[in-house]
Design a protein around this motif. Structure first.
Motif, PDB file in Angstrom:
ATOM      1  N   UNK A   1     -34.443   7.014   0.632  1.00 58.19           N
ATOM      2  CA  UNK A   1     -33.888   8.085   1.135  1.00 58.19           C
ATOM      3  C   UNK A   1     -34.708   8.460   2.420  1.00 58.19           C
ATOM      4  N   UNK A   2     -34.061   8.344   3.528  1.00 60.26           N
ATOM      5  CA  UNK A   2     -34.924   9.035   4.845  1.00 60.26           C
ATOM      6  C   UNK A   2     -34.798  10.375   4.939  1.00 60.26           C
ATOM      7  N   UNK A   3     -33.703  11.194   4.426  1.00 60.64           N
ATOM      8  CA  UNK A   3     -33.703  12.557   4.696  1.00 60.64           C
ATOM      9  C   UNK A   3     -32.596  12.923   3.604  1.00 60.64           C
ATOM     10  N   UNK A   4     -33.075  14.117   3.107  1.00 64.55           N
ATOM     11  CA  UNK A   4     -32.007  14.696   1.826  1.00 64.55           C
ATOM     12  C   UNK A   4     -32.011  16.237   2.080  1.00 64.55           C
ATOM     13  N   UNK A   5     -30.863  16.725   2.128  1.00 61.18           N
ATOM     14  CA  UNK A   5     -30.833  18.066   2.487  1.00 61.18           C
ATOM     15  C   UNK A   5     -29.445  18.758   1.358  1.00 61.18           C
ATOM     16  N   UNK A   6     -29.841  20.170   0.718  1.00 61.22           N
ATOM     17  CA  UNK A   6     -28.727  20.479  -0.008  1.00 61.22           C
ATOM     18  C   UNK A   6     -27.636  21.212   0.838  1.00 61.22           C
ATOM     19  N   UNK A   7     -26.615  20.987   0.438  1.00 59.94           N
ATOM     20  CA  UNK A   7     -25.271  21.649   0.933  1.00 59.94           C
ATOM     21  C   UNK A   7     -24.545  22.212  -0.135  1.00 59.94           C
ATOM     22  N   UNK A   8     -24.115  23.344  -0.071  1.00 60.43           N
ATOM     23  CA  UNK A   8     -23.210  24.140  -1.362  1.00 60.43           C
ATOM     24  C   UNK A   8     -22.122  24.924  -0.648  1.00 60.43           C
ATOM     25  N   UNK A   9     -21.131  25.066  -1.387  1.00 61.26           N
ATOM     26  CA  UNK A   9     -19.969  25.853  -1.221  1.00 61.26           C
ATOM     27  C   UNK A   9     -19.842  26.960  -2.449  1.00 61.26           C
ATOM     28  N   UNK A  10     -19.881  28.107  -2.153  1.00 62.29           N
ATOM     29  CA  UNK A  10     -19.817  29.299  -3.250  1.00 62.29           C
ATOM     30  C   UNK A  10     -18.594  30.015  -2.976  1.00 62.29           C
ATOM     31  N   UNK A  11     -18.009  30.422  -4.228  1.00 59.64           N
ATOM     32  CA  UNK A  11     -17.064  31.519  -4.323  1.00 59.64           C
ATOM     33  C   UNK A  11     -17.847  32.859  -4.945  1.00 59.64           C
TER      34      UNK A  11
END
Length: 261
Positions: free
Chosen positions: A246-256
């Motif tokens: 893994x060169x780069x890993x970032x969180x992404x999230x969708x919230x209600x």
């Protein structure tokens, strides 16, 4: 899982439709609720959130790819969160919001990296290693995270129409991962997936505020996207089956989010 998500979406749609019917379209004998509520300099509340967190990965071209095949995959899951709301009124159309909360997250990362045995003799960037046969336990990492989420948001809203008004918000977050394992001396070779503890993100949100006789209810959708790389490298003597891919890993999230003020 798909049927559960469909049920949740259907119930949410029915709930919002009922609110819109009660608050927007029934005009006969309707009074404006909480008329002076938004003129307060400060106001408070709390929120509940249903979340879907995932990792956005950029893979290393050598250890994370085998031709056009991605050797690392992620699987998101649905989780929940809760927090408090503090609002500072700036003017008739802008508010400053601070919404500290806890987000409870679980994700899966799958390393299909047995083909990296081809680099056992070493590369210019990686020392030689002794190949090992990866079991399913070696390949699958269940990553549990508890984020202390501290977002600071600027909210802009339209004029109130009867007992509702639309809004949009955007801002920055500081997110502390209490289960990051970033100080652990063991790594993926011992089954420990490590990420950074202190993280920064940006968020954007859309929703509608509904005014009732005793409180304001705000359903909305928020997207949160990590700015920094969260991956912590494995130890130098660990074979390149895991985080080296893994060169780069970032969180992404969708919230209600469902806010009560």
């Amino acid at each position: 899982m798909g049927k559960t998500v469909l049920k949740i979406n259907l119930l949410t749609a029915i709930f919002v439709a009922s609110l819109m019917n009660a608050q927007l379209f029934r005009t006969k004998d309707r009074m404006d609720n909480l008329e002076g509520f938004d003129n307060q300099k400060f106001s408070y509340g709390f929120y509940l959130a249903g979340n879907n967190f995932d990792y956005k990965l950029v893979l290393d071209p050598k250890f994370g790819m085998d031709g056009d095949k991605n050797l690392v995959r992620t699987k998101s899951s649905y989780s929940f969160g809760a927090g408090l709301i503090g609002k500072l009124r700036l003017n008739d159309n802008f508010d400053l919001r601070f919404e500290p909360g806890l987000q409870f997250v679980e994700r899966e990362v799958y390393f299909d990296t047995q083909s990296n045995d081809q680099y056992a003799s070493g590369t210019t960037a990686y020392p030689p290693f002794i190949p090992r046969t990866l079991t399913e336990a070696d390949k699958l990492r269940t990553v549990k995270s508890t984020y202390v989420d501290l977002p600071l948001l600027i909210e802009v809203h339209g004029d109130r129409w009867y007992n509702s008004r639309p809004y949009a918000a955007a801002g920055v977050n500081w997110m502390m991962n209490l289960q990051s394992n970033n100080k652990a001396t063991d790594d993926n070779q011992q089954g420990i997936f490590r990420t950074t503890a202190s993280n920064f993100a940006w968020s954007a949100e859309l929703g509608i505020q509904f005014y009732f006789s005793r409180f304001k209810l705000t359903p909305g959708f928020r997207g949160t996207f990590m700015i920094n790389d969260e991956m912590v490298s494995d130890n130098p003597d660990t074979p390149p089956y895991w985080n080296a891919a893994i060169a780069n890993g970032k969180t992404r999230a969708l919230m209600f989010v469902l806010k009560f003020e």
